[in-house]
Design a protein around this motif. Structure first.
Motif, PDB file in Angstrom:
ATOM      1  N   GLU A 171       0.852  -1.207   0.000  1.00 41.55           N
ATOM      2  CA  GLU A 171       0.000   0.000   0.000  1.00 41.55           C
ATOM      3  C   GLU A 171       0.881   1.248   0.000  1.00 41.55           C
ATOM      4  OE1 GLU A 171      -2.324  -3.039   0.086  1.00 41.55           O
ATOM      5  OE2 GLU A 171      -0.906  -2.780   1.742  1.00 41.55           O
ATOM      6  N   GLN A 172       1.950   1.222   0.821  1.00 38.49           N
ATOM      7  CA  GLN A 172       2.827   2.422   0.890  1.00 38.49           C
ATOM      8  C   GLN A 172       3.976   2.313  -0.115  1.00 38.49           C
ATOM      9  OE1 GLN A 172       4.088   1.862   4.830  1.00 38.49           O
ATOM     10  NE2 GLN A 172       2.273   2.769   5.792  1.00 38.49           N
ATOM     11  N   ASP A 173       4.573   1.119  -0.231  1.00 38.51           N
ATOM     12  CA  ASP A 173       5.829   0.982  -0.980  1.00 38.51           C
ATOM     13  C   ASP A 173       5.609   0.647  -2.450  1.00 38.51           C
ATOM     14  OD1 ASP A 173       6.968   1.385   1.514  1.00 38.51           O
ATOM     15  OD2 ASP A 173       7.072  -0.761   1.937  1.00 38.51           O
ATOM     16  N   GLY A 174       4.373   0.247  -2.828  1.00 38.04           N
ATOM     17  CA  GLY A 174       4.124  -0.100  -4.237  1.00 38.04           C
ATOM     18  C   GLY A 174       4.925  -1.320  -4.628  1.00 38.04           C
ATOM     19  N   GLY A 175       5.449  -1.334  -5.841  1.00 38.83           N
ATOM     20  CA  GLY A 175       6.364  -2.393  -6.274  1.00 38.83           C
ATOM     21  C   GLY A 175       5.734  -3.756  -6.439  1.00 38.83           C
ATOM     22  N   LEU A 176       4.388  -3.791  -6.553  1.00 41.14           N
ATOM     23  CA  LEU A 176       3.702  -5.079  -6.753  1.00 41.14           C
ATOM     24  C   LEU A 176       4.050  -5.633  -8.133  1.00 41.14           C
ATOM     25  CD1 LEU A 176       1.246  -6.833  -5.478  1.00 41.14           C
ATOM     26  CD2 LEU A 176      -0.093  -5.695  -7.263  1.00 41.14           C
ATOM     27  N   LEU A 177       4.305  -6.944  -8.187  1.00 42.65           N
ATOM     28  CA  LEU A 177       4.445  -7.608  -9.495  1.00 42.65           C
ATOM     29  C   LEU A 177       3.064  -8.140  -9.835  1.00 42.65           C
ATOM     30  CD1 LEU A 177       5.963  -8.888 -11.928  1.00 42.65           C
ATOM     31  CD2 LEU A 177       6.186 -10.930 -10.526  1.00 42.65           C
ATOM     32  N   ARG A 178       2.474  -7.647 -10.919  1.00 46.50           N
ATOM     33  CA  ARG A 178       1.156  -8.141 -11.355  1.00 46.50           C
ATOM     34  C   ARG A 178       1.351  -8.929 -12.650  1.00 46.50           C
ATOM     35  NH1 ARG A 178      -3.835  -4.349 -10.822  1.00 46.50           N
ATOM     36  NH2 ARG A 178      -3.654  -5.262  -8.739  1.00 46.50           N
ATOM     37  N   ILE A 179       0.931 -10.216 -12.596  1.00 53.30           N
ATOM     38  CA  ILE A 179       1.019 -11.092 -13.767  1.00 53.30           C
ATOM     39  C   ILE A 179      -0.405 -11.263 -14.309  1.00 53.30           C
ATOM     40  CG2 ILE A 179       1.860 -13.294 -14.673  1.00 53.30           C
ATOM     41  CD1 ILE A 179       3.537 -13.651 -12.172  1.00 53.30           C
ATOM     42  N   PHE A 180      -0.537 -11.247 -15.650  1.00 53.93           N
ATOM     43  CA  PHE A 180      -1.846 -11.388 -16.300  1.00 53.93           C
ATOM     44  C   PHE A 180      -1.840 -12.710 -17.060  1.00 53.93           C
ATOM     45  CE2 PHE A 180      -2.970  -6.855 -15.694  1.00 53.93           C
ATOM     46  CZ  PHE A 180      -1.720  -6.298 -15.464  1.00 53.93           C
ATOM     47  N   PRO A 181      -1.888 -13.850 -16.343  1.00 53.69           N
ATOM     48  CA  PRO A 181      -1.739 -15.145 -17.028  1.00 53.69           C
ATOM     49  C   PRO A 181      -2.810 -15.350 -18.097  1.00 53.69           C
ATOM     50  CG  PRO A 181      -1.530 -15.392 -14.648  1.00 53.69           C
ATOM     51  CD  PRO A 181      -2.097 -14.027 -14.897  1.00 53.69           C
ATOM     52  N   GLU A 182      -2.358 -15.759 -19.281  1.00 51.58           N
ATOM     53  CA  GLU A 182      -3.240 -15.937 -20.438  1.00 51.58           C
ATOM     54  C   GLU A 182      -4.450 -16.802 -20.077  1.00 51.58           C
ATOM     55  OE1 GLU A 182      -1.468 -18.256 -23.611  1.00 51.58           O
ATOM     56  OE2 GLU A 182      -1.143 -16.400 -24.723  1.00 51.58           O
ATOM     57  N   GLY A 183      -4.227 -17.923 -19.399  1.00 51.07           N
ATOM     58  CA  GLY A 183      -5.309 -18.877 -19.174  1.00 51.07           C
ATOM     59  C   GLY A 183      -6.228 -18.503 -18.019  1.00 51.07           C
ATOM     60  N   TRP A 184      -5.957 -17.366 -17.322  1.00 51.87           N
ATOM     61  CA  TRP A 184      -6.727 -17.036 -16.122  1.00 51.87           C
ATOM     62  C   TRP A 184      -7.918 -16.131 -16.422  1.00 51.87           C
ATOM     63  CZ3 TRP A 184      -3.538 -16.150 -11.037  1.00 51.87           C
ATOM     64  CH2 TRP A 184      -2.603 -17.196 -10.895  1.00 51.87           C
ATOM     65  N   PRO A 208       2.214 -12.148 -19.510  1.00 55.15           N
ATOM     66  CA  PRO A 208       2.545 -10.722 -19.487  1.00 55.15           C
ATOM     67  C   PRO A 208       2.547 -10.260 -18.026  1.00 55.15           C
ATOM     68  CG  PRO A 208       0.700 -11.174 -20.988  1.00 55.15           C
ATOM     69  CD  PRO A 208       0.912 -12.410 -20.176  1.00 55.15           C
ATOM     70  N   HIS A 209       3.433  -9.332 -17.653  1.00 59.03           N
ATOM     71  CA  HIS A 209       3.490  -8.885 -16.260  1.00 59.03           C
ATOM     72  C   HIS A 209       4.079  -7.478 -16.202  1.00 59.03           C
ATOM     73  CE1 HIS A 209       7.232 -10.962 -17.260  1.00 59.03           C
ATOM     74  NE2 HIS A 209       7.839 -10.164 -16.395  1.00 59.03           N
ATOM     75  N   GLU A 210       3.843  -6.824 -15.060  1.00 63.51           N
ATOM     76  CA  GLU A 210       4.355  -5.454 -14.853  1.00 63.51           C
ATOM     77  C   GLU A 210       4.837  -5.313 -13.417  1.00 63.51           C
ATOM     78  OE1 GLU A 210       0.926  -2.970 -15.497  1.00 63.51           O
ATOM     79  OE2 GLU A 210       0.069  -3.482 -13.536  1.00 63.51           O
ATOM     80  N   VAL A 211       5.813  -4.444 -13.229  1.00 65.41           N
ATOM     81  CA  VAL A 211       6.227  -4.057 -11.874  1.00 65.41           C
ATOM     82  C   VAL A 211       5.644  -2.671 -11.639  1.00 65.41           C
ATOM     83  CG1 VAL A 211       8.151  -3.542 -10.325  1.00 65.41           C
ATOM     84  CG2 VAL A 211       8.354  -5.398 -12.012  1.00 65.41           C
ATOM     85  N   GLN A 212       4.737  -2.571 -10.662  1.00 68.90           N
ATOM     86  CA  GLN A 212       4.095  -1.272 -10.427  1.00 68.90           C
ATOM     87  C   GLN A 212       5.085  -0.333  -9.742  1.00 68.90           C
ATOM     88  OE1 GLN A 212       0.415  -2.291  -8.431  1.00 68.90           O
ATOM     89  NE2 GLN A 212      -0.527  -2.957 -10.372  1.00 68.90           N
ATOM     90  N   PRO A 213       4.868   0.994  -9.862  1.00 69.61           N
ATOM     91  CA  PRO A 213       5.842   1.959  -9.328  1.00 69.61           C
ATOM     92  C   PRO A 213       6.230   1.642  -7.880  1.00 69.61           C
ATOM     93  CG  PRO A 213       4.145   3.100 -10.556  1.00 69.61           C
ATOM     94  CD  PRO A 213       3.718   1.663 -10.488  1.00 69.61           C
ATOM     95  N   ALA A 214       7.557   1.620  -7.638  1.00 68.42           N
ATOM     96  CA  ALA A 214       8.089   1.320  -6.294  1.00 68.42           C
ATOM     97  C   ALA A 214       8.506   2.627  -5.642  1.00 68.42           C
ATOM     98  CB  ALA A 214       9.282   0.380  -6.412  1.00 68.42           C
ATOM     99  N   TYR A 215       8.137   2.784  -4.354  1.00 68.16           N
ATOM    100  CA  TYR A 215       8.458   4.035  -3.644  1.00 68.16           C
ATOM    101  C   TYR A 215       9.451   3.781  -2.526  1.00 68.16           C
ATOM    102  CZ  TYR A 215       4.704   5.582  -6.534  1.00 68.16           C
ATOM    103  OH  TYR A 215       3.937   5.852  -7.647  1.00 68.16           O
ATOM    104  N   ARG A 216      10.069   2.583  -2.583  1.00 74.42           N
ATOM    105  CA  ARG A 216      11.106   2.202  -1.620  1.00 74.42           C
ATOM    106  C   ARG A 216      12.056   1.310  -2.402  1.00 74.42           C
ATOM    107  NH1 ARG A 216       9.655  -1.918   3.104  1.00 74.42           N
ATOM    108  NH2 ARG A 216      11.782  -2.682   3.325  1.00 74.42           N
ATOM    109  N   THR A 217      13.317   1.306  -2.053  1.00 72.62           N
ATOM    110  CA  THR A 217      14.297   0.505  -2.787  1.00 72.62           C
ATOM    111  C   THR A 217      13.879  -0.966  -2.766  1.00 72.62           C
ATOM    112  OG1 THR A 217      15.899   2.031  -1.858  1.00 72.62           O
ATOM    113  CG2 THR A 217      16.762   0.138  -3.052  1.00 72.62           C
ATOM    114  N   ARG A 218      13.801  -1.565  -3.938  1.00 74.78           N
ATOM    115  CA  ARG A 218      13.223  -2.915  -4.098  1.00 74.78           C
ATOM    116  C   ARG A 218      14.222  -3.820  -4.797  1.00 74.78           C
ATOM    117  NH1 ARG A 218      10.689  -5.770  -8.124  1.00 74.78           N
ATOM    118  NH2 ARG A 218       8.596  -6.649  -7.811  1.00 74.78           N
TER     119      ARG A 218
END
Ligand SMILES: COc1ccc2cc(-c3cnc(C(=O)NCC(=O)O)c(O)c3)ccc2c1
Ligand SMILES: [Mn+2]
Length: 250
Positions: A171-184, A208-218
């Motif tokens: 919630e504060q640090d961001g940096g979530l890895l979100r995967i969009f699996p084809e079969g899901w 396909p996946h993304e790293v959301q903006p990180a607000y702390r060293t990750r």
């Protein structure tokens, strides 16, 4: 540019490896994604983190390259991927614990080998991997836009990521890895980059996946494993392209 490559390490503690490889095979063949917590345990995990922090403070990390040149230098590149990276083969004397991590992951993948289906009623034959990529997202909102690790059959079949971030609060640090699996269908995999977690997923267009903006060293350490056949084909194509471009230039 070419991906740095390392030979696979040999086996260690058998029962642990056996358990982990069964989980990996089951989850990968069912979901295409596998996350496991408390992979090395707090002591060894801390030793790996300390080695990464030492390298970072020694200034060994460089801005992550972009595969396509469109990013260029500076802001546009950072807008696409803001990570800083360094490559290790795991035998460096300054980081024996990263070496231990790598040999653990190698042992799991080798044990899981030939049981990992390639999604086309066949199996992968994993016979190699890249070097370990140690990545740091500096925490200034740095991110990695949605992408596929291996969109064009360069040989990489499994992505393995080990996370090193203590007390990470998405919630504060961001940096979530979100995967969009084809079969899901419309559901996604939200992976928090928490300390001592390891993640595996198919490297191709299935994830396909993304790293959301990180607000702390990750920090994270990534290994990409090669499928023998796909890698051979990719190398042959690369040789052909080189010959063609050389003949054009002459
Ligand atoms: C040609 O040279 C290079 C060198 C390094 C490269 C690194 C990446 C890469 C890909 N994916 C991720 C990612 O998805 N991280 C997810 C997470 O941290 O949770 C990441 O951090 C980095 C892609 C291409 C590269 C090409
Ligand atoms: Mn990626």
């Amino acid at each position: 540019g070419a991906l740095p490559i390392s030979p696979l390490s040999k086996q260690i503690d058998d029962r642990v490896i056996d358990h982990y490889s069964r989980v990996v095979v089951k989850d990968m063949n069912k979901w295409g994604v596998c996350a496991m917590n408390d992979f090395l345990g707090p002591e060894k995990g801390s030793l790996v983190l300390d080695e990464v922090l030492n390298m970072y403070s020694a200034g060994l990390f460089r801005d992550g390259q972009l595969v396509s040149q469109r990013g260029g230098a500076g802001d546009l590149r950072r807008a696409i991927r803001g990570d800083q990276i360094t490559w290790l083969d795991g035998k460096e004397k300054e980081c024996p614990n990263i070496g231990l991590l790598i040999s653990q992951v190698d042992a799991i993948i080798l044990r899981a080998n030939k049981m990992l289906s390639n999604g086309k009623m066949g199996q992968y034959t994993i016979n190699g991997r890249t070097k370990a990529m140690v990545a740091c997202y500096p925490g200034n909102g740095s991110r990695y836009v949605k992408h596929v690790d291996n969109p064009n059959h360069d040989g990489r079949c499994v992505t393995a990521i080990y996370y090193l971030n203590r007390d990470w609060n998405v919630e504060q640090d961001g940096g979530l890895l979100r995967i969009f699996p084809e079969g899901w269908k419309d559901s996604v995999a939200n992976i928090e980059p928490i300390f001592d977690r390891i993640l595996f997923f198919w490297s191709d267009r299935r994830n396909p996946h993304e790293v959301q903006p990180a607000y702390r060293t990750r920090y994270a350490i990534t290994l990409w494993y090669f499928d023998a056949d796909e890698r051979n084909m990719a190398c042959q194509r690369y040789q052909q392209e080189r010959k063609l471009s050389q003949s054009k230039n002459t």
